[in-house]
Enzyme design. Structure first.
Site, mmCIF file in Angstrom:
data_model
loop_
_atom_site.group_PDB
_atom_site.id
_atom_site.type_symbol
_atom_site.label_atom_id
_atom_site.label_comp_id
_atom_site.label_asym_id
_atom_site.label_seq_id
_atom_site.Cartn_x
_atom_site.Cartn_y
_atom_site.Cartn_z
ATOM 1 N N GLU A 217 0.845 -1.178 0.000
ATOM 2 C CA GLU A 217 0.000 0.000 0.000
ATOM 3 C C GLU A 217 0.884 1.233 0.000
ATOM 4 O OE1 GLU A 217 -1.956 -1.572 3.454
ATOM 5 O OE2 GLU A 217 -1.119 -0.011 4.723
ATOM 6 N N HIS A 255 -3.919 2.661 8.397
ATOM 7 C CA HIS A 255 -2.655 2.137 8.873
ATOM 8 C C HIS A 255 -1.702 3.280 9.190
ATOM 9 C CE1 HIS A 255 -3.067 -2.047 6.879
ATOM 10 N NE2 HIS A 255 -3.589 -2.007 8.064
#
Lengths: 296, 415
Positions: A217, A255
């Site tokens: 990501e 995150h």
């Protein structure tokens, strides 16, 4: 073969008496995992479930049961300490599921772990699964929080930062008839114990792993680093996906580690680097399985 | 703020940047001994006058500056909606400070960074105006590659550091600090040299950076940036402006920093979401998302875009979401007037599909849902979850795969 854990691995759970730890320890037991002990300071002598003994310390638990791996479900204020205790007890592997450990704590943990034999995976990770060979992959080693039934024993190694996105990839593979050797969730925190590259190297050396899916990501350069190594060293086909193409710059998307920084940090830039290194890049998250199968 | 992009091992380990006001940053500086110009915050014109008076008497210096306290840059060139120009002014007397405070307080300031809506000013800061001989740059960040704090310094302060990084990267130095051994004297000397500071100025800088580093660790900062760090003609080294980022994960051990939070400055939807421990970021599109797990949430937004739609938000309900949290998530999503459809994508690991199903059904009823709802469930307790949805009288479009869900959502909204 699989990597890191298999059906023979003996696991202890730190934080087993907490609601979260207990629930997933039970799910792991239901899956066939050898959860041989729990550790909660002050609750030594109690039993978890039917037969799992609880100890006050990791050292004692490991000594009495032969456990070599720990799953940590301890809450954030105490989790770094729990990791260090497991390292001190000379375990082979520590899988820290806990989300929310302060960055400074992890910085200190990493420094203190230098030179130890223990591998850390996580924190803030879904854990690691080596599927079993039974029905719905029963009989394997499930450490963490992944749903067991989506797995199937096979030859594809999966490495990812994200939990649910990993399940997505695993499920796609299983539905296509391709099983997994081991699925490793390295977690979403910026400072963690094991990187994509570390896992790629293990998959590369594992006779049972024939192909790899790598999921990343936005934020940091872990995927680029792994891809560049793979280009020159990895003998097995790799398919990849990078989440966060739609993420607006400068905002943290969940995150702790997922924030777009500079030019190389965007999903597009990472996808380009992966492609340049010979990795088949899935354009959408729904095609990860298909993209890998297309390489075989 | 957008952090500078440095080559290879530079620091992007930034967590959510909880902004604090300039006067709060000053409080932290005072607490930790980081030198900055004398200043005081004021909430009314009377307080502004008193503050100005106190500073004048204290320092003997009557050149002051009054600054509107908002979480945005470009204040000096901004305009208030009441017509008053400029959020930063030099003032010579306490009375003038009161006069300007009166013009700013309770008014909305629009700057290049606030957007058209501007920001409401409820406090001003009165500070000593300093003469500037040199402007330097100083920051401390957490570097994710080396897992160490890194001190970043440059002689090119008072400007956009991203530009410096692009055009003259050699003018930026980095010093990585050992996380256990801490900042060493020789590292401080290296930095002072790089900043072309010597003698008394180097000494002052040494004290400042040691205290700043201490602040960085003790407050669990992810970032602190001083731009500019100024050297005055009489040789003082002072922090003129500061931006802070705090590690969200560590806020549980910093109630005083949590108290700094100014929810007036934040997107009300995000404020509401954080009350329920939901991770929500509003975007511009019309397909709302409700997903478990940040990676999958990002991927869901990506695939909506790929299928020709436009996501309205990022929303991670996390693993342990209760029925109440799911319900709250729904209401927040529906509070966005742009939303024309909702896509729920849940792959349950920690999250249980029956819990989310219960939450969805409850929320849909409570909010009298009348826009398309597309639900894709997979994972723990999936059969129970699907059964609950099927048995309800709610009009739900169910989807099997992620692709299926995205396509159905885009079709339903009529993109």
């Amino acid at each position: 073969m699989s990597i890191l854990v298999d059906e023979n691995t003996k696991v202890l759970v730190q934080g087993i008496t907490g609601g979260f730890g207990g629930k997933h320890a039970q799910l792991s037991l239901d899956y066939g995992t050898q959860i041989v002990a729990g550790v909660t300071p002050g609750k030594g002598g109690q039993t978890f479930g039917e037969t799992t003994p609880i100890y006050d310390t990791v050292e004692e638990a490991a000594k009495q049961t032969g456990a070599t791996v720990s799953a940590i479900f301890v809450p954030p204020p105490f989790a770094a300490d729990a990791i260090l205790e497991a390292v001190d007890a000379q375990l082979d592997l520590v899988v820290a599921i806990t989300e929310g450990i302060p960055v400074a704590d992890m910085m200190r943990v990493k420094e203190m772990m230098q030179g130890s034999k223990t591998r850390l995976i996580g924190p803030n990770c879904p854990g690691i699964v080596t599927p079993g060979r039974g029905e719905d992959s029963h009989g394997g080693c499930r450490i963490g929080i992944a749903p067991g039934y989506i797995h199937k024993r096979g030859n594809v190694g999966v490495v990812s930062r994200s939990g649910t996105l990993t399940y997505e990839a695993v499920y796609q593979l299983t539905e296509l008839g391709y099983g997994q050797s081991t699925c490793v969730g390295i977690g979403g925190d910026p400072i963690n114990g094991t990187s994509h590259l570390d896992v790629l190297k293990m998959f590369n050396d594992d006779p049972e792993t024939e192909a790899i899916i790598m999921i990343g990501e936005i934020g940091g350069n872990a995927e680029a680093e792994a891809a560049r190594w793979a280009k020159d060293n990895c003998k097995k086909p790799i398919a990849g996906f990078i989440a966060g193409a739609t993420a607006p710059p400068g905002r943290r998307m969940g995150h702790a580690g997922a924030i777009v920084g500079g030019a190389e940090d965007t999903a597009e830039a990472k996808k380009k680097i992966l492609a340049e290194c010979g990795i088949a890049v899935s354009e959408t998250p729904s095609d990860m399985g298909k993209t890998l199968v297309g390489m075989l | 703020m957008h952090l500078p992009s440095f080559p290879s091992s530079a620091a992007q380990a930034v967590h959510h940047v909880m902004n604090i006001h300039e006067y709060q940053a000053k409080e932290l500086f005072e607490k930790y001994g980081v030198a900055s110009p004398n200043g005081q915050v004021a909430g009314t014109a009377e307080e502004a006058q008193a503050a100005a008076q106190a500073i004048i008497e204290n320092g003997g210096n009557s050149k002051l500056v009054i600054k509107a306290q908002v979480h945005a840059g470009g204040r000096g060139k901004g305009t208030f909606k009441n017509g008053f120009q400029g959020g930063v002014h030099l003032v010579d007397t306490a009375e003038q400070a009161a006069e300007y405070a009166g013009k700013m307080m309770g008014q909305t300031l629009v700057t290049k960074q606030t957007g058209e809506e501007g920001k409401l000013v409820s406090k001003v800061m009165i500070a000593e105006a300093v003469d500037i001989e040199r402007e330097l740059y100083l920051a401390i960040l957490m570097d994710r590659e080396t897992c160490r704090p890194v001190i970043v310094a440059s002689t090119e302060g008072g400007m956009d550091i991203e530009e410096v990084a692009e055009k003259t990267p050699e003018k930026i130095v980095r010093e990585f600090v050992h996380p256990l051994a801490g900042l060493q004297a020789y590292e401080v000397r290296k930095l002072a040299k790089a900043l072309e500071l010597s003698g008394e100025q180097a000494k002052q800088f040494g004290k400042l950076i040691k205290n700043l580093y201490n602040l960085f660790l003790k407050c669990d900062c992810s970032m602190v940036e001083i731009n500019p760090l100024v050297v005055t003609p009489d040789g003082q080294v002072l922090a003129l402006d500061a931006k802070f980022g705090f590690d969200d994960n560590a806020l549980f051990r910093h109630p005083d920093i949590v108290a700094y939070r100014d929810t007036d400055e934040e997107d009300p939807r995000e404020v509401e979401a954080s009350k329920y421990d939901l991770n929500y970021i509003g975007l511009d599109g019309n397909i709302a998302c409700l997903v478990n797990g940040a990676g999958l949430a990002m991927a869901t937004m990506d695939i909506i875009k790929h299928c020709g739609g436009d996501p309205a938000n990022f929303l991670d309900v996390g693993g342990g979401a209760t029925k109440e949290q799911v319900s709250a998530a729904f209401k927040i999503i529906l509070g966005d007037p742009n939303v024309k459809g909702i896509l729920v994508n849940i792959f349950g690991g920690i999250m249980q599909c029956d819990i989310i199903a219960e939450g969805i059904l409850a929320a849909a009823k409570e909010t009298d849902l009348n826009i398309p709802l597309i639900v894709r469930l997979e994972g723990t307790n999936v059969e129970k979850g699907r059964e609950l949805i099927a048995n309800s009288d709610l009009d739900v479009i169910t989807a099997e795969s992620l692709n299926d869900a995205a396509q159905k959502a885009v079709a339903a909204v009529g993109a």
